[in-house]
Write an enzyme that holds these catalytic residues in place. Structure first.
Site, PDB file in Angstrom:
ATOM      1  N   LYS A   1       0.806  -1.177  -0.134  1.00  0.00           N
ATOM      2  CA  LYS A   1       0.057   0.040  -0.158  1.00  0.00           C
ATOM      3  C   LYS A   1       0.890   1.122   0.167  1.00  0.00           C
ATOM      4  CE  LYS A   1      -4.705   0.483   0.266  1.00  0.00           C
ATOM      5  NZ  LYS A   1      -5.644  -0.592  -0.406  1.00  0.00           N
TER       6      LYS A   1
ATOM      7  N   GLY B   1     -26.315  -0.189   2.382  1.00  0.00           N
ATOM      8  CA  GLY B   1     -25.317   0.518   1.560  1.00  0.00           C
ATOM      9  C   GLY B   1     -25.605   0.277  -0.054  1.00  0.00           C
ATOM     10  N   VAL B   2     -26.150   1.079  -0.963  1.00  0.00           N
ATOM     11  CA  VAL B   2     -26.437   0.940  -2.130  1.00  0.00           C
ATOM     12  C   VAL B   2     -25.369   1.832  -3.156  1.00  0.00           C
ATOM     13  CG1 VAL B   2     -28.369  -0.714  -2.140  1.00  0.00           C
ATOM     14  CG2 VAL B   2     -28.798   1.494  -1.775  1.00  0.00           C
ATOM     15  N   GLY B   3     -24.481   2.127  -2.718  1.00  0.00           N
ATOM     16  CA  GLY B   3     -23.676   2.893  -3.817  1.00  0.00           C
ATOM     17  C   GLY B   3     -23.009   2.036  -4.927  1.00  0.00           C
TER      18      GLY B   3
ATOM     19  N   TYR C   1     -25.185  -0.926  -5.362  1.00  0.00           N
ATOM     20  CA  TYR C   1     -25.982  -1.105  -6.629  1.00  0.00           C
ATOM     21  C   TYR C   1     -26.003  -2.220  -7.262  1.00  0.00           C
ATOM     22  CZ  TYR C   1     -28.179   0.623 -10.817  1.00  0.00           C
ATOM     23  OH  TYR C   1     -28.856   0.585 -12.192  1.00  0.00           O
TER      24      TYR C   1
ATOM     25  N   VAL D   1     -20.806  -0.590  -5.188  1.00  0.00           N
ATOM     26  CA  VAL D   1     -21.071  -1.973  -5.290  1.00  0.00           C
ATOM     27  C   VAL D   1     -22.316  -2.410  -4.976  1.00  0.00           C
ATOM     28  CG1 VAL D   1     -20.067  -4.272  -4.331  1.00  0.00           C
ATOM     29  CG2 VAL D   1     -18.319  -2.259  -4.664  1.00  0.00           C
TER      30      VAL D   1
HETATM   31  P1  NAD Z   1     -19.810   3.821  -2.164  1.00  0.00           P
HETATM   32  O1  NAD Z   1     -19.326   4.922  -1.225  1.00  0.00           O
HETATM   33  O2  NAD Z   1     -19.995   4.069  -3.580  1.00  0.00           O
HETATM   34  O3  NAD Z   1     -21.022   3.155  -1.143  1.00  0.00           O
HETATM   35  C1  NAD Z   1     -21.110   3.234  -0.045  1.00  0.00           C
HETATM   36  C2  NAD Z   1     -22.584   3.392   0.247  1.00  0.00           C
HETATM   37  O4  NAD Z   1     -22.773   3.462   1.702  1.00  0.00           O
HETATM   38  C3  NAD Z   1     -23.073   4.788  -0.110  1.00  0.00           C
HETATM   39  O5  NAD Z   1     -24.229   5.010  -0.977  1.00  0.00           O
HETATM   40  C4  NAD Z   1     -23.229   5.663   1.182  1.00  0.00           C
HETATM   41  O6  NAD Z   1     -24.444   6.465   1.199  1.00  0.00           O
HETATM   42  C5  NAD Z   1     -23.812   4.326   1.975  1.00  0.00           C
HETATM   43  N1  NAD Z   1     -23.515   4.538   3.492  1.00  0.00           N
HETATM   44  C6  NAD Z   1     -22.631   4.941   4.208  1.00  0.00           C
HETATM   45  N2  NAD Z   1     -23.198   4.897   5.627  1.00  0.00           N
HETATM   46  C7  NAD Z   1     -24.105   4.166   5.751  1.00  0.00           C
HETATM   47  C8  NAD Z   1     -24.945   3.708   6.688  1.00  0.00           C
HETATM   48  N3  NAD Z   1     -24.333   3.744   8.039  1.00  0.00           N
HETATM   49  N4  NAD Z   1     -25.975   2.829   6.300  1.00  0.00           N
HETATM   50  C9  NAD Z   1     -26.286   2.618   5.225  1.00  0.00           C
HETATM   51  N5  NAD Z   1     -25.600   3.145   4.137  1.00  0.00           N
HETATM   52  C10 NAD Z   1     -24.561   4.033   4.149  1.00  0.00           C
HETATM   53  O7  NAD Z   1     -18.515   2.769  -2.048  1.00  0.00           O
HETATM   54  P2  NAD Z   1     -18.543   1.376  -2.718  1.00  0.00           P
HETATM   55  O8  NAD Z   1     -17.246   1.768  -3.734  1.00  0.00           O
HETATM   56  O9  NAD Z   1     -19.721   0.916  -3.052  1.00  0.00           O
HETATM   57  O10 NAD Z   1     -17.898   0.579  -1.552  1.00  0.00           O
HETATM   58  C11 NAD Z   1     -18.591   0.030  -0.463  1.00  0.00           C
HETATM   59  C12 NAD Z   1     -17.627  -0.992   0.458  1.00  0.00           C
HETATM   60  O11 NAD Z   1     -17.217  -1.971  -0.289  1.00  0.00           O
HETATM   61  C13 NAD Z   1     -16.472  -0.161   1.165  1.00  0.00           C
HETATM   62  O12 NAD Z   1     -16.379  -0.470   2.408  1.00  0.00           O
HETATM   63  C14 NAD Z   1     -15.333  -0.413  -0.059  1.00  0.00           C
HETATM   64  O13 NAD Z   1     -14.155  -0.330   0.962  1.00  0.00           O
HETATM   65  C15 NAD Z   1     -15.542  -1.975  -0.165  1.00  0.00           C
HETATM   66  N6  NAD Z   1     -15.062  -2.433  -1.516  1.00  0.00           N
HETATM   67  C16 NAD Z   1     -15.432  -1.785  -2.601  1.00  0.00           C
HETATM   68  C17 NAD Z   1     -14.876  -2.137  -3.811  1.00  0.00           C
HETATM   69  C18 NAD Z   1     -15.031  -1.444  -5.279  1.00  0.00           C
HETATM   70  O14 NAD Z   1     -14.912  -2.185  -6.214  1.00  0.00           O
HETATM   71  N7  NAD Z   1     -15.663  -0.184  -5.111  1.00  0.00           N
HETATM   72  C19 NAD Z   1     -13.799  -3.292  -3.826  1.00  0.00           C
HETATM   73  C20 NAD Z   1     -13.865  -3.992  -2.619  1.00  0.00           C
HETATM   74  C21 NAD Z   1     -14.256  -3.289  -1.320  1.00  0.00           C
END
Ligand code: NAD
Length: 361
Positions: free
Chosen positions: A81, A178-180, A184, A182
Site C-alpha cells: 500500500k 449501502g447501495v452505492g 447498487y 458496489v
Molecule cells: P460507495 O461510497 O459508493 O458506497 C457506500 C454506500 O454506503 C453509499 O451509498 C453511502 O451513502 C452508504 N452508506 C454510508 N454509511 C451508511 C450507513 N450507515 N448505512 C447505510 N448506508 C450507508 O462505496 P463502494 O465503492 O460501493 O464500496 C462499498 C464498500 O465496499 C466499502 O467498504 C469499500 O471499501 C468496499 N469495497 C469496494 C470495492 C469496489 O470495487 N468499489 C472493492 C472492494 C471493497
C-alpha cells in the site's frame, strides 16, 4: 517521535520505503508486506494526515490486508500500500504524482500501484507517464465495482448452498446495507437471480433507485440489522459487525462487499458462535482486485469475469472447512492464505531464488 523499527516489528514487517521530493512537495510511503507470491500490488491513498506516524501505520495496516486478499484470490501477487501525504499548502497535483510515479519506478516492479481513497484515474494516468508499474488507468479495466459485486453475488450463492441447502437465489431474501457503487450493482445481480431485496442507505436517492429499479423494500439505516432475512450484505463502511449489531442480526448468512467488516477479530468468533455463516470480507470482495490485476497480463473482460466467478469456490472452500473443523470462517481464510504463502516461500527457497519474503532485500 516515530519509532520506525518498533512499528515494523509490531506489524511483522521488514520493508518500508519512504521518499521525499522537495520541488513537488511529494512525501510518500510504500509499505511492501509480502512478495512470496509475486510483485506486491495495492492502492495509493492521497490524504491529509495529522502526523507521519498515522500515515505509516495506515500503509502498514492496509498492505497486509492486500497480501491476504491477493493470495486468497489466487493472484500471483503480494500485498502493498502507498500513502502520499496531501500537502497542507497549494500544490501542483500533476507534478506531485509524477514524482510519486518516479518513486514507484525506482522500486523496479516490487510494487504496483493503483487507485485508492483520494486518487483517481487522472492521477494513475500521470503515474503511467513515468512508470509501467501502475494499473487502473484509462483504457484499462475500468470501474471495478461491477466485478466486486459479481464476486459478492457468487459468494452469496456459495453460502446459500452450504447454509440453506439451496441451489439458486430465487426467493432468497437479502438485506443490503449501502447501495452505492458496489451495493447498487449487487442489487442488480441479485435481482436478476430472483432474490428479494431490502435496502438501506444514508442517501435516500440511492435507496429509492434500488426500490424503483429492483422493487427493493427500503428501511431506515438503523433498522437494517433487524431485518428478518436470509442474508445480510454489508456494503457501506467498515466495522459493520460489532458488539451492538451482532446480537440484532436475524440472518443466517453475512456476506457483503465492505472492507474490514469485523470491528475486532473477536467479532468473527461471535458471529460463528451464533451459528451465522460469515463470508470473510477480503475473500468475497476480491472481484475488483482480480479485474484490475489482469491488466498486467493484457486485460480481457471475459477472463476477468471468469476469474471473478471463482469467488464461489473460494467461499465454498472456506465455509466447508469451517463447518468441518468447527473453526470461524475468518480464521479459516487466514489459515488458507498462510498455507499458500508458506508453500510459495519454501518453493522459492528450494529453487534457491531468494524471493523476498517479509522484507527480505
Ligand atoms: P460507495 O461510497 O459508493 O458506497 C457506500 C454506500 O454506503 C453509499 O451509498 C453511502 O451513502 C452508504 N452508506 C454510508 N454509511 C451508511 C450507513 N450507515 N448505512 C447505510 N448506508 C450507508 O462505496 P463502494 O465503492 O460501493 O464500496 C462499498 C464498500 O465496499 C466499502 O467498504 C469499500 O471499501 C468496499 N469495497 C469496494 C470495492 C469496489 O470495487 N468499489 C472493492 C472492494 C471493497
Amino acid at each position: 517521535m516515530v519509532r520506525l523499527f518498533d512499528l515494523l516489528e509490531s506489524y511483522d514487517y521488514g520493508e518500508l520505503h519512504l521518499s521525499r521530493e522537495g520541488a513537488s512537495d511529494m512525501h510518500a510511503v510504500v509499505a511492501v508486506h509480502d512478495t512470496r507470491l509475486g510483485p506486491a500490488i495495492g492502492g495509493c491513498r492521497f490524504l491529509a494526515y495529522d502526523d507521519e506516524r498515522e500515515a505509516i501505520v495506515d500503509a502498514l495496516r492496509l498492505a497486509r490486508g492486500m497480501t491476504y486478499k491477493a493470495a486468497l484470490a489466487g493472484l500471483p501477487h503480494g500485498g502493498a500500500k502507498a500513502v502520499v501525504l496531501r500537502p497542507q499548502k497549494l500544490f501542483d497535483r500533476a507534478a506531485l504524482f509524477r514524482a510519486f510515479g518516479r518513486f514507484v519506478d525506482k522500486l523496479g516492479g516490487r510494487y504496483i500501484t493503483a487507485e485508492d481513497s483520494g486518487t483517481g484515474l487522472d492521477d494513475m494516468e500521470v503515474i503511467r507517464s513515468v512508470t509501467r508499474h501502475v494499473v487502473g488507468t484509462g483504457g484499462g479495466s475500468g470501474d471495478p465495482s461491477p466485478f466486486t459485486a459479481l464476486g459478492v453475488r457468487r459468494g452469496i450463492e456459495a453460502c446459500v448452498k452450504l447454509k440453506l441447502g439451496r441451489e439458486s437465489l430465487e426467493g432468497v431474501h437479502v438485506a443490503v446495507q449501502g447501495v452505492g457503487h458496489v451495493g447498487y450493482y449487487l442489487c442488480r445481480e441479485l435481482d436478476a437471480e430472483g432474490a428479494r431485496l431490502t435496502v438501506a442507505d444514508i442517501d435516500p436517492l440511492k435507496a429509492e433507485r434500488a426500490m424503483r429499479e429492483f422493487g427493493a423494500n427500503v428501511v431506515p439505516i438503523d433498522r437494517i440489522f433487524d431485518v428478518a432475512c436470509d442474508v445480510l450484505a454489508p456494503c457501506a463502511l467498515g466495522s459493520a459487525l460489532n458488539d451492538e449489531t451482532i446480537p440484532r442480526i436475524r440472518a443466517l448468512i453475512v456476506a457483503g462487499a465492505a472492507n474490514n467488516q469485523l470491528a475486532q477479530p473477536g467479532h468473527g468468533d461471535d458471529v460463528h458462535a451464533r451459528g451465522i455463516l460469515y463470508a470473510p470480507d477480503y475473500a468475497i470482495n476480491a472481484g475488483g482486485l482480480i479485474n484490475v490485476a489482469l491488466e498486467l497480463t493484457g486485460y480481457e473482460e471475459q477472463a476477468a469475469r471468469a476469474r471473478t466467478l471463482q469467488v464461489y469456490d473460494t467461499i465454498y472452500e472456506i465455509a466447508e472447512r469451517s463447518r468441518r473443523t468447527l473453526t470461524p470462517t475468518y480464521r479459516v481464510a487466514d489459515l488458507i492464505v498462510e498455507e499458500r504463502l508458506a508453500k510459495a516461500g519454501s518453493a522459492a527457497g528450494a529453487r534457491g531464488t531468494g524471493v523476498a519474503g517479509r522484507g527480505a532485500p
